[in-house]
Structure formats: C-alpha cells, structure tokens
Design a protein around this motif. Structure first.
Motif, PDB file in Angstrom:
ATOM      1  N   UNK A   1       0.850  -1.189   0.000  1.00 36.83           N
ATOM      2  CA  UNK A   1       0.000   0.000   0.000  1.00 36.83           C
ATOM      3  C   UNK A   1       0.889   1.244   0.000  1.00 36.83           C
ATOM      4  N   UNK A   2       0.585   2.195  -0.881  1.00 33.98           N
ATOM      5  CA  UNK A   2       1.377   3.414  -1.008  1.00 33.98           C
ATOM      6  C   UNK A   2       1.163   4.334   0.182  1.00 33.98           C
ATOM      7  N   UNK A   3       2.203   4.999   0.607  1.00 34.25           N
ATOM      8  CA  UNK A   3       2.135   5.920   1.749  1.00 34.25           C
ATOM      9  C   UNK A   3       1.398   7.189   1.352  1.00 34.25           C
ATOM     10  N   UNK A   4       0.517   7.673   2.245  1.00 36.43           N
ATOM     11  CA  UNK A   4      -0.133   8.964   2.038  1.00 36.43           C
ATOM     12  C   UNK A   4       0.448   9.962   3.032  1.00 36.43           C
ATOM     13  N   UNK A   5       0.325  11.242   2.711  1.00 36.02           N
ATOM     14  CA  UNK A   5       0.916  12.278   3.562  1.00 36.02           C
ATOM     15  C   UNK A   5      -0.076  13.427   3.723  1.00 36.02           C
ATOM     16  N   UNK A   6      -0.312  13.823   4.966  1.00 35.82           N
ATOM     17  CA  UNK A   6      -1.268  14.907   5.212  1.00 35.82           C
ATOM     18  C   UNK A   6      -0.810  15.754   6.391  1.00 35.82           C
ATOM     19  N   UNK A   7      -1.403  16.938   6.518  1.00 34.98           N
ATOM     20  CA  UNK A   7      -1.136  17.830   7.638  1.00 34.98           C
ATOM     21  C   UNK A   7      -2.299  17.777   8.612  1.00 34.98           C
ATOM     22  N   UNK A   8      -1.994  17.640   9.886  1.00 38.36           N
ATOM     23  CA  UNK A   8      -3.001  17.637  10.958  1.00 38.36           C
ATOM     24  C   UNK A   8      -2.850  18.930  11.746  1.00 38.36           C
ATOM     25  N   UNK A   9      -3.861  19.796  11.615  1.00 40.44           N
ATOM     26  CA  UNK A   9      -3.845  21.141  12.197  1.00 40.44           C
ATOM     27  C   UNK A   9      -5.088  21.307  13.062  1.00 40.44           C
ATOM     28  N   UNK A  10      -4.990  22.069  14.123  1.00 38.30           N
ATOM     29  CA  UNK A  10      -6.169  22.346  14.958  1.00 38.30           C
ATOM     30  C   UNK A  10      -5.982  23.672  15.687  1.00 38.30           C
ATOM     31  N   UNK A  11      -7.102  24.241  16.105  1.00 41.38           N
ATOM     32  CA  UNK A  11      -7.094  25.377  17.032  1.00 41.38           C
ATOM     33  C   UNK A  11      -6.259  26.560  16.531  1.00 41.38           C
ATOM     34  N   UNK A  12      -6.621  27.042  15.366  1.00 40.45           N
ATOM     35  CA  UNK A  12      -5.969  28.245  14.833  1.00 40.45           C
ATOM     36  C   UNK A  12      -6.339  29.490  15.641  1.00 40.45           C
ATOM     37  N   UNK A  13      -7.588  29.552  16.099  1.00 40.03           N
ATOM     38  CA  UNK A  13      -8.089  30.683  16.893  1.00 40.03           C
ATOM     39  C   UNK A  13      -7.747  32.016  16.247  1.00 40.03           C
ATOM     40  N   UNK A  14      -8.084  32.139  14.971  1.00 40.38           N
ATOM     41  CA  UNK A  14      -7.774  33.369  14.244  1.00 40.38           C
ATOM     42  C   UNK A  14      -8.442  34.572  14.900  1.00 40.38           C
ATOM     43  N   UNK A  15      -7.684  35.650  15.023  1.00 41.53           N
ATOM     44  CA  UNK A  15      -8.145  36.904  15.601  1.00 41.53           C
ATOM     45  C   UNK A  15      -8.448  36.779  17.089  1.00 41.53           C
ATOM     46  N   UNK A  16      -7.710  35.920  17.769  1.00 40.82           N
ATOM     47  CA  UNK A  16      -7.893  35.754  19.206  1.00 40.82           C
ATOM     48  C   UNK A  16      -7.379  36.978  19.955  1.00 40.82           C
ATOM     49  N   UNK A  17      -8.104  37.410  21.001  1.00 42.86           N
ATOM     50  CA  UNK A  17      -7.544  38.459  21.860  1.00 42.86           C
ATOM     51  C   UNK A  17      -6.424  37.889  22.714  1.00 42.86           C
ATOM     52  N   UNK A  18      -5.534  38.737  23.151  1.00 36.85           N
ATOM     53  CA  UNK A  18      -4.395  38.283  23.942  1.00 36.85           C
ATOM     54  C   UNK A  18      -4.493  38.800  25.364  1.00 36.85           C
ATOM     55  N   UNK A  19      -4.130  37.931  26.305  1.00 30.23           N
ATOM     56  CA  UNK A  19      -4.168  38.290  27.722  1.00 30.23           C
ATOM     57  C   UNK A  19      -2.790  38.788  28.171  1.00 30.23           C
TER      58      UNK A  19
ATOM     59  N   UNK B   1       5.100  46.735  20.360  1.00 25.78           N
ATOM     60  CA  UNK B   1       5.023  45.320  20.001  1.00 25.78           C
ATOM     61  C   UNK B   1       3.596  44.784  20.008  1.00 25.78           C
ATOM     62  N   UNK B   2       2.633  45.610  20.423  1.00 24.71           N
ATOM     63  CA  UNK B   2       1.256  45.125  20.523  1.00 24.71           C
ATOM     64  C   UNK B   2       0.725  44.635  19.170  1.00 24.71           C
ATOM     65  N   UNK B   3       1.012  45.375  18.116  1.00 22.27           N
ATOM     66  CA  UNK B   3       0.502  44.976  16.803  1.00 22.27           C
ATOM     67  C   UNK B   3       1.054  43.621  16.391  1.00 22.27           C
ATOM     68  N   UNK B   4       2.372  43.401  16.591  1.00 21.16           N
ATOM     69  CA  UNK B   4       2.971  42.112  16.245  1.00 21.16           C
ATOM     70  C   UNK B   4       2.287  40.974  16.994  1.00 21.16           C
ATOM     71  N   UNK B   5       1.974  41.208  18.255  1.00 17.71           N
ATOM     72  CA  UNK B   5       1.358  40.162  19.066  1.00 17.71           C
ATOM     73  C   UNK B   5      -0.075  39.899  18.609  1.00 17.71           C
ATOM     74  N   UNK B   6      -0.828  40.957  18.380  1.00 17.39           N
ATOM     75  CA  UNK B   6      -2.221  40.785  17.957  1.00 17.39           C
ATOM     76  C   UNK B   6      -2.337  40.168  16.562  1.00 17.39           C
ATOM     77  N   UNK B   7      -1.300  40.347  15.757  1.00 16.21           N
ATOM     78  CA  UNK B   7      -1.303  39.767  14.410  1.00 16.21           C
ATOM     79  C   UNK B   7      -0.789  38.326  14.396  1.00 16.21           C
ATOM     80  N   UNK B   8      -0.345  37.809  15.525  1.00 13.07           N
ATOM     81  CA  UNK B   8       0.409  36.550  15.530  1.00 13.07           C
ATOM     82  C   UNK B   8      -0.414  35.338  15.104  1.00 13.07           C
ATOM     83  N   UNK B   9      -1.708  35.285  15.431  1.00 16.25           N
ATOM     84  CA  UNK B   9      -2.501  34.128  14.969  1.00 16.25           C
ATOM     85  C   UNK B   9      -2.619  34.143  13.447  1.00 16.25           C
ATOM     86  N   UNK B  10      -2.700  35.347  12.861  1.00 13.95           N
ATOM     87  CA  UNK B  10      -2.733  35.459  11.403  1.00 13.95           C
ATOM     88  C   UNK B  10      -1.393  35.033  10.802  1.00 13.95           C
ATOM     89  N   UNK B  11      -0.294  35.479  11.442  1.00 12.95           N
ATOM     90  CA  UNK B  11       1.026  35.113  10.932  1.00 12.95           C
ATOM     91  C   UNK B  11       1.249  33.614  11.014  1.00 12.95           C
TER      92      UNK B  11
END
Length: 402
Positions: free
Chosen positions: A1-19, A28-38
């Motif tokens: 059987x040929x090997x398959x390859x995939x990415x397993x991703x979870x919990x991106x939480x795009x646009x999450x607020x930061x505590x 540095x606030x902008x860099x931090x707030x943009x980090x989920x997008x990055x």
C-alpha cells in the motif's frame, strides 16, 4: 500500500484576543495581535511548499462564534491558495466557532469540504488508496454527548481517519466537550485519530496514533513553548509524525544568574546578552524572566528600585536593540523568608480542585451583569490566579522585612 501524507492542524483561533499584553511595550502590541494570522500564513506557506495529499483542520479555526470579517477573509485567501495547488482540505468547526454563531458568510472554494453537525464520512482516493475521513462540526458551543459513538467501525481494508474536536472523559483541566475514552477510539480500528480542542501538544496513543497537535500560536504565558502542527506519513498500520513549528513567537521562561553582580549596568548587560542568545536559538519570544543566585549586593541593588522600574528599563534596552525578545514578567528568586500565614494560604489554594475554585467563586460568577466579563475557571485561570497570589504575598513579606 502506497504511503499517504497529510497535515493535521487544529485550534488556529484566528483573531484571538491576547491576555496580559498591557505589561508589554506598545510598539510590540501589533505584532502580538497579528500573531494568529502570521501563524496561519506560516501554515499555508508550508503546505504550498511541501504539497501534502490533503489537510485536516480539526476545529476552532476562529476564536469566536461571531467570526470576524478579517479572519474569514484571510482564511478564504489561504484556502484559495491551496486550491491553486490542488490540495484538498477537510475542516470541522469546534466549540469556539460552532455552526449556531452569527457571521457574514464566505463561500469556500471547491477544494474545501466542511463537516456538518451530524457525524459523516467523506472519501477520497489518494495514490490508489481509498481514504475514509469521519467527523462532525459543533452545532452549538456545548456538546456534552459522546459523539465518537456515532463514528462507524473501520472496514479493515481502506485507510480510516477520525477527526474529533473534544477531550478525554473526566479531564478536570478543561471544559469537557464531546468526551471520549482512549479505548473508545481504539475500538473503532481507525488508522489515525486527528484531535483538536486541547492546546497542549500530546500523543495519547501510538498505534493507532491518537494525537493533539496543540494550537498553532500561543496566546498567553500558560501556552508556553513551540506551537505548530503535525505532518503525517501514513500507511495501513504505521504512521510517521513530524512536528512543524508555526508560531510567530513563543512564550517561555528563562533564568539569569545574578552571581557576582554589584552594579546595575552589569545586570542589564547580562540580561540583554542572555535574551539575545535565547532569541538567536529559539526565535521571537515573550519571556517570564527570573533572576536567581541573588547575593547580598545584588539584593540591595534590586531593592533600591521597584520591580516595575527594573522591568521597564529591561524592556527599553531590548527595544533599543530591536530584538523581539520581550520580558513580560520579572521575578526575583530572593532568599526564602516567609511568614506562617503566607505559607498556609499558598498551601491551601494549591491543594484546591477545580470544584473548590467554583464553589469559592460561585457568587461572583452568578452575578447577572459581572459574570460575562470573567474568564472560565480552567487550568490556565487557576495557574494565573495562584501566581498573582504568590506575588502579592511576596510583596507583603518584602514590605515586612523593610
């Protein structure tokens, strides 16, 4: 059987607020707030470069049920970029971005298949292999039902993958949604279980793999260390997992020794050198810094100014060098000299269970207006509160010594 390859991703939480970013320099606030997008952009860039056979995204793509317009637009563009490369994507929505939310709709491109509220199985052919992918999306925020019970048993011939956004039954560290026991999943005879919801990266079982990749970007100091996703190479009965970092920055803790320190400039230089060296090895970071080996001279030096003043001057010195190694919290590991009452308080609250915390705070959380501004009583909340109590008691002890 040929090997398959995939990415397993979870919990991106795009646009999450930061505590806790109020203690961080404003530049540095902008860099931090943009980090989920990055972090999401880093995921897409890796996928385009590595060209997996398909991608699984297991819930909480967005941080809230009212998905922000910007977050959806970014996600849409990412999916279109994957479509251009011919990469299929399978997504389910979790407790944060459940289907009952109210948001402006985007039509995802044809390479994206979305699981609905009922458990269903989607199939695709990869290199001669028939792959069965089973999952569901949350209809509403609170799914208490054991949804794995509706997943079909594998047929024993094709490759079967389960996508499940949920948590282990009886876990008292997080709110338990779509609860399961490890043996429940093993009994389905799947070749891989792609989990989401828990932000700590962990492999619950090896054969078959039952895997939490964790979230793709830390959002506060209790989500420390590298964050990312897994690249999985899978054949019938065998899987190879490679962790791929995606964080724009990480939270971490480091210690700097004050041994031999007499003057302030010596201490500041030593801290700068330690943090720059850390960043060169680990990348951008937000740091909880503890000063250790504090002798008599160093103790007098540190207590000549407030901790807030020391933190401010350390942040300024690093900012001047334009290094993204930010000290968010500063601790002094002073010689232990405590009072009996402080010891008793710390011992008591450290022994409390989650139910003890809920019982102690129930009147506050039942307030009709104030309760909506409070964090959920979970492991992260408890750890942060204990740290704040410890700092307050240390301050009291120091004042008494003076």
């Amino acid at each position: 059987m040929t090997k398959i390859r995939f990415l397993h991703i979870a919990d991106l939480h795009l646009d999450s607020p930061f505590k806790g970013i109020s203690a961080i320099p404003q530049n540095r606030w902008k860099d931090i707030r943009e980090s989920t997008f990055q972090a999401f952009t880093n995921v897409i860039d890796y996928a385009i470069e590595s060209k997996p056979d398909f991608i699984l995204i297991v819930g909480d793509i967005y941080d809230g049920e009212n998905r922000s317009l910007r977050a959806q637009h970014l996600f849409q563009k990412g999916m279109e970029a994957l479509q251009t490369e011919g990469i299929p994507v399978f997504i389910c929505y979790g407790n944060h971005d459940h289907l009952s939310g109210n948001w402006v709709r985007f039509q995802l491109p044809n390479n994206v298949q979305v699981f609905q509220e009922e458990v269903e199985t989607k199939r695709l052919n990869v290199k001669g292999n028939t792959v069965h992918i089973t999952g569901f999306s949350y209809k509403e925020r609170h799914i208490r039902e054991a949804m794995h019970a509706f997943y079909p048993i594998a047929n024993g011939q094709d490759i079967h993958i389960g996508m499940l956004h949920g948590s282990v039954e009886g876990n008292d560290e997080h709110d338990v949604y779509a609860p399961f026991r490890k043996n429940d999943l093993i009994s389905k005879q799947y070749d891989y279980w792609a989990l989401g919801h828990i932000h700590k990266r962990q492999i619950l079982h090896d054969e078959p793999p039952i895997v939490y990749p964790g979230n793709t970007q830390s959002r506060h100091r209790n989500e420390s260390g590298l964050k990312g996703f897994y690249e999985v190479s899978l054949t019938k009965g065998h899987a190879d997992l490679q962790f791929i970092p995606s964080s724009a920055f990480i939270y971490d803790k480091i210690e700097v020794s004050c041994d031999g320190i007499i003057h302030a400039n010596e201490l500041i230089t030593r801290i700068e050198e330690s943090l720059i060296m850390y960043r060169e090895s680990n990348g951008n970071a937000i740091i909880e810094l503890t000063l250790t080996n504090i002798g008599k001279d160093a103790e007098e030096l540190l207590q000549a100014s407030t901790k807030e003043e020391w933190l401010s001057i350390i942040q300024e010195s690093l900012s001047a060098e334009n290094h993204f190694a930010i000290v968010q919290q500063l601790k002094f590991d002073l010689p232990k000299e405590t009072i009996k009452e402080a010891e008793m308080i710390m011992q008591m609250i450290e022994e409390w269970s989650t139910s003890n915390w809920k019982d102690a705070l129930k009147e506050l959380y039942q307030h009709p207006k104030g309760s909506r501004y409070l964090d959920t009583i979970e492991k992260e909340f408890i750890e942060e509160t204990i740290q704040e109590v410890d700092q307050l008691l240390t301050k009291v002890v120091t004042q008494r010594r003076e």
